[in-house]
Design an enzyme around this catalytic site. Structure first.
Site, PDB file in Angstrom:
ATOM      1  CE  LYS A  84      -1.744   1.704   4.151  1.00  0.00           C
ATOM      2  NZ  LYS A  84      -1.671   3.028   4.152  1.00  0.00           N
ATOM      3  CG  ASN A  85       2.286   2.853   3.579  1.00  0.00           C
ATOM      4  OD1 ASN A  85       1.021   2.941   3.140  1.00  0.00           O
ATOM      5  ND2 ASN A  85       2.580   2.418   4.889  1.00  0.00           N
ATOM      6  NE  ARG A  92       0.648  12.333   6.681  1.00  0.00           N
ATOM      7  CZ  ARG A  92       1.032  13.436   7.229  1.00  0.00           C
ATOM      8  NH1 ARG A  92      -0.269  14.123   7.903  1.00  0.00           N
ATOM      9  NH2 ARG A  92       2.195  13.968   7.590  1.00  0.00           N
ATOM     10  CB  CYS A 105      -4.827   5.960  10.637  1.00  0.00           C
ATOM     11  SG  CYS A 105      -5.634   4.791   9.591  1.00  0.00           S
ATOM     12  NE  ARG A 116      -0.442  10.297  10.089  1.00  0.00           N
ATOM     13  CZ  ARG A 116      -0.790   9.081   9.455  1.00  0.00           C
ATOM     14  NH1 ARG A 116      -1.867   8.523   9.498  1.00  0.00           N
ATOM     15  NH2 ARG A 116       0.179   8.797   8.625  1.00  0.00           N
ATOM     16  N   PRO A 117       0.889  16.716  11.247  1.00  0.00           N
ATOM     17  CG  PRO A 117       2.852  17.772  12.447  1.00  0.00           C
ATOM     18  CD  PRO A 117       1.845  16.560  12.389  1.00  0.00           C
ATOM     19  CB  ILE A 118       1.613  18.544   5.911  1.00  0.00           C
ATOM     20  CG1 ILE A 118       0.883  19.771   5.880  1.00  0.00           C
ATOM     21  CG2 ILE A 118       1.077  17.282   5.924  1.00  0.00           C
ATOM     22  CD1 ILE A 118       0.265  20.024   4.701  1.00  0.00           C
ATOM     23  CG  ASP A 119       5.872  20.457  10.595  1.00  0.00           C
ATOM     24  OD1 ASP A 119       5.271  19.461  10.533  1.00  0.00           O
ATOM     25  OD2 ASP A 119       6.849  20.793  11.220  1.00  0.00           O
ATOM     26  CG  LEU A 120       8.724  18.118   8.693  1.00  0.00           C
ATOM     27  CD1 LEU A 120       9.347  16.561   9.135  1.00  0.00           C
ATOM     28  CD2 LEU A 120       9.708  18.915   9.531  1.00  0.00           C
ATOM     29  CG  ASP A 164       3.035   1.396   9.514  1.00  0.00           C
ATOM     30  OD1 ASP A 164       3.208   1.523   8.479  1.00  0.00           O
ATOM     31  OD2 ASP A 164       2.535   2.404  10.449  1.00  0.00           O
ATOM     32  CB  ILE A 166       6.885   6.934  14.686  1.00  0.00           C
ATOM     33  CG1 ILE A 166       8.143   6.089  14.775  1.00  0.00           C
ATOM     34  CG2 ILE A 166       6.643   7.784  13.420  1.00  0.00           C
ATOM     35  CD1 ILE A 166       9.529   6.589  14.055  1.00  0.00           C
ATOM     36  NE  ARG A 170      -7.220   4.402   5.249  1.00  0.00           N
ATOM     37  CZ  ARG A 170      -6.993   5.512   5.604  1.00  0.00           C
ATOM     38  NH1 ARG A 170      -7.529   5.973   6.717  1.00  0.00           N
ATOM     39  NH2 ARG A 170      -6.239   6.402   5.157  1.00  0.00           N
TER      40      ARG A 170
HETATM   41  C1  EPZ Z   1       4.069   7.050   6.440  1.00  0.00           C
HETATM   42  O1  EPZ Z   1       3.021   8.117   7.026  1.00  0.00           O
HETATM   43  C2  EPZ Z   1       3.006   5.544   6.404  1.00  0.00           C
HETATM   44  N1  EPZ Z   1       1.894   6.117   5.397  1.00  0.00           N
HETATM   45  C3  EPZ Z   1       2.480   5.309   7.483  1.00  0.00           C
HETATM   46  O2  EPZ Z   1       1.990   4.282   7.608  1.00  0.00           O
HETATM   47  C4  EPZ Z   1       3.947   4.998   8.634  1.00  0.00           C
HETATM   48  O3  EPZ Z   1       3.429   4.768   9.840  1.00  0.00           O
HETATM   49  C5  EPZ Z   1       4.600   6.160   8.532  1.00  0.00           C
HETATM   50  O4  EPZ Z   1       4.820   6.822   7.429  1.00  0.00           O
HETATM   51  C6  EPZ Z   1       5.905   5.902   9.458  1.00  0.00           C
HETATM   52  O5  EPZ Z   1       6.650   4.738   8.739  1.00  0.00           O
HETATM   53  C7  EPZ Z   1       2.037   6.114   3.918  1.00  0.00           C
HETATM   54  O6  EPZ Z   1       3.052   5.792   3.558  1.00  0.00           O
HETATM   55  C8  EPZ Z   1       1.028   6.408   3.288  1.00  0.00           C
HETATM   56  P1  EPZ Z   1       5.899  10.384   8.443  1.00  0.00           P
HETATM   57  P2  EPZ Z   1       3.720   9.593   7.018  1.00  0.00           P
HETATM   58  O7  EPZ Z   1       6.036  11.618   7.701  1.00  0.00           O
HETATM   59  O8  EPZ Z   1       4.462   9.795   5.738  1.00  0.00           O
HETATM   60  C9  EPZ Z   1       5.694  13.582  11.962  1.00  0.00           C
HETATM   61  C10 EPZ Z   1      -0.234   2.642   7.555  1.00  0.00           C
HETATM   62  O9  EPZ Z   1      -0.596   2.224   8.800  1.00  0.00           O
HETATM   63  N2  EPZ Z   1       5.585  14.599  11.039  1.00  0.00           N
HETATM   64  O10 EPZ Z   1       7.187   9.654   8.376  1.00  0.00           O
HETATM   65  O11 EPZ Z   1       2.372  10.400   7.278  1.00  0.00           O
HETATM   66  C11 EPZ Z   1       4.388  12.767  12.067  1.00  0.00           C
HETATM   67  O12 EPZ Z   1       3.464  13.458  12.738  1.00  0.00           O
HETATM   68  C12 EPZ Z   1       0.585   4.281   7.860  1.00  0.00           C
HETATM   69  O13 EPZ Z   1       0.247   2.266   6.662  1.00  0.00           O
HETATM   70  C13 EPZ Z   1       5.733  15.933  11.406  1.00  0.00           C
HETATM   71  O14 EPZ Z   1       5.884  16.353  12.308  1.00  0.00           O
HETATM   72  O15 EPZ Z   1       4.736   9.406   8.201  1.00  0.00           O
HETATM   73  C14 EPZ Z   1       4.914  11.447  12.596  1.00  0.00           C
HETATM   74  O16 EPZ Z   1       5.004  11.635  14.063  1.00  0.00           O
HETATM   75  C15 EPZ Z   1       0.204   4.788   9.166  1.00  0.00           C
HETATM   76  N3  EPZ Z   1       5.652  16.795  10.338  1.00  0.00           N
HETATM   77  C16 EPZ Z   1       6.232  11.323  12.252  1.00  0.00           C
HETATM   78  O17 EPZ Z   1       6.706  12.430  11.755  1.00  0.00           O
HETATM   79  C17 EPZ Z   1       5.429  16.372   8.896  1.00  0.00           C
HETATM   80  O18 EPZ Z   1       5.800  17.194   7.977  1.00  0.00           O
HETATM   81  C18 EPZ Z   1       6.217  10.444  10.928  1.00  0.00           C
HETATM   82  O19 EPZ Z   1       5.638  10.829  10.058  1.00  0.00           O
HETATM   83  C19 EPZ Z   1       5.425  14.999   8.450  1.00  0.00           C
HETATM   84  C20 EPZ Z   1       5.629  14.100   9.525  1.00  0.00           C
END
Ligand code: EPZ
Length: 417
Positions: free
Chosen positions: A22-23, A93, A117, A122-126, A306, A328, A398
């Site tokens: 999926k990812n 997401r 989920c 789950r911010p997108i600031d980065l 996950d 995480i 999903r």
């Molecule tokens: C991806 O989510 C996966 N989703 C998630 O899988 C997985 O848990 C996660 O990576 C970590 O491995 C998909 O690929 C669709 P991150 P993502 O950006 O990209 C913080 C599943 O069950 N963060 O690595 O959203 C965030 O809040 C799903 O298949 C910021 O603060 O994960 C989190 O605490 C669930 N600012 C941490 O980083 C940002 O701009 C990891 O987030 C982005 C993230």
């Protein structure tokens, strides 16, 4: 809202091919809009709700998409407009990955905040900070992001945290930025490597995917590719846990064992006999699992967040006590309250769960709180005495293709109503 009815107590036994990841497929489908001359053919796409929504987003953008079984063909030659409405963005997401994709193909994007989920904020600031450093002008106005990428340029970036999604957005936008973009401290997940391999198959020039430093040399055009999605490592771990929790045995094919390393070593610590060769993993469970003392989630190649809910469920029946530390996401222990309804003994404090194994779980009415939390309830229900009813199955849909059919073939007494 459909429900799963599971009558526990029978060992999960048999052979299963693991579906596509999926990812990996979600960002790769988004990336396909970068191809302006040719038709992409993508194989091993799993039949999941999140894939269906992503195909809907592609069609909304003006892309021609045909899906036959697990193959999806994508024709974006006519170009795309850049608007994705809230009702689509909020479904998942990974819709946020279209920000980088549209920035690379079209000069303007208007997208709302993504869904996904509930695992804590789950911010997108980065994502936003990185795309601004690549020259995008991004304005946030009333729930929408207005992105102008007319002046996309290469840059030297460092991520404060190896965010999977932010790494993907940077790769997509930088593909079409003149010059060489270098990014430090990127995510190293296998899904990042799959996305880089797909982009390179389309003619991109990305080096270092899978390491903490990626170099992306911008190119003018991307041609079509014929690509096969990697196996889903979290689905593989889920089925291994189903067998481990029920004293069963399972042979998983179409896997990449090295993607499962941390989970396989934990399952071995729990007393499972594991064999891995080529693309097959075989697991034989003990009569009763032993509890590993500690599990800590971490970015790849650490233990995957996950899989944390899956092991939270698995260890409720182990002999001993385990401490699970989630590093995480802020609130990824929501399944604990549902597992407690089945008799599990889990004490929570901040980002830790202390699981004390009990001899048996009892079936009960429970509800999925998120995708992997729902899968955790399935694992517990398969091992419990009596019948469990799991609500909110849409979360599970999903990320798991044909879960009910697969578990039935593996001996489970499971029905969907
Ligand atoms: C991806 O989510 C996966 N989703 C998630 O899988 C997985 O848990 C996660 O990576 C970590 O491995 C998909 O690929 C669709 P991150 P993502 O950006 O990209 C913080 C599943 O069950 N963060 O690595 O959203 C965030 O809040 C799903 O298949 C910021 O603060 O994960 C989190 O605490 C669930 N600012 C941490 O980083 C940002 O701009 C990891 O987030 C982005 C993230």
């Amino acid at each position: 809202m459909s429900k799963l009815i599971i009558r526990g107590g029978t060992p999960i036994r048999g052979k299963l091919a693991v579906h596509g990841a999926k990812n990996a497929v979600l960002p790769i489908l988004a990336a396909s809009v970068l191809c302006d001359n040719g038709v992409n053919v993508i194989h091993n796409c799993p039949n999941l709700r999140d894939v269906t929504i992503t195909v809907e987003i592609l069609r909304y953008l003006g892309v021609r998409v045909i899906r036959t079984g697990n193959t999806i063909t994508i024709d974006a030659r006519k170009g795309i407009h850049g608007h994705i409405p809230q009702y689509l963005m909020q479904e998942l997401r990974s819709s946020i990955i279209f920000m980088g994709a549209i920035a690379a193909r079209n000069h303007k994007a208007k997208i709302s905040m993504p869904g996904g989920c509930e695992l804590g904020p789950r911010p997108i600031d980065l994502h936003i900070k990185a795309l601004r450093e690549l020259g995008c002008d991004i304005k946030e106005k009333t729930d929408y992001l207005y992105v102008n990428s007319r002046h996309l340029k290469s840059a030297a970036l460092t991520l404060p945290f190896p965010s999977v999604g932010a790494t993907e957005n940077i790769m997509l936008a930088a593909c079409r930025a003149d010059g060489m973009t270098v990014v430090e401290n990127v995510a190293k997940e296998p899904e990042i490597v799959d996305l880089a391999n797909f982009l390179n198959a389309m003619g991109a020039k990305i080096r270092g995917a899978g390491t903490s430093r990626i170099e992306i040399e911008g190119v003018k055009h991307l041609h079509a590719a014929d690509y096969t999605i990697m196996p889903d490592r979290i689905a593989a771990i889920t089925y291994l846990c189903c067998a481990a929790a029920t004293g069963g045995s399972i042979e998983l094919t179409h896997t990449v064992p090295e993607h499962l390393e941390t989970a396989l070593s934990l399952l071995a610590q729990c007393g499972c006999r594991i064999e891995a060769r080529d693309s097959t993993v075989y697991l034989q469970a003990p009569k009763r699992l032993s509890a590993p003392s500690e599990i800590v989630t971490a970015p790849y190649p650490g233990f995957p967040t996950d899989a944390q809910s899956l092991f939270l469920a698995l260890l409720t029946l182990a002999d001993g006590t385990s401490v699970i530390r989630e590093t995480i996401f802020e609130s990824r222990f929501r399944p604990a309250a549902e597992l407690a309804k089945m008799g599990a003994s889990i004490a929570l404090c901040q980002n830790c769960a202390t699981v004390t194994g009990v001899a048996t779980l009892q079936g009960a009415p429970v509800a999925a709180t998120d995708l992997r939390g729902g899968a955790a309830l399935v694992i517990a229900a398969l091992a419990a005495n009596g019948t469990t009813e799991i609500d909110n199955v849409c979360y599970i849909d999903r990320g798991y293709e044909s879960l009910t059919e697969n578990l039935t073939l593996l001996g489970a007494d499971i029905k969907r109503i």
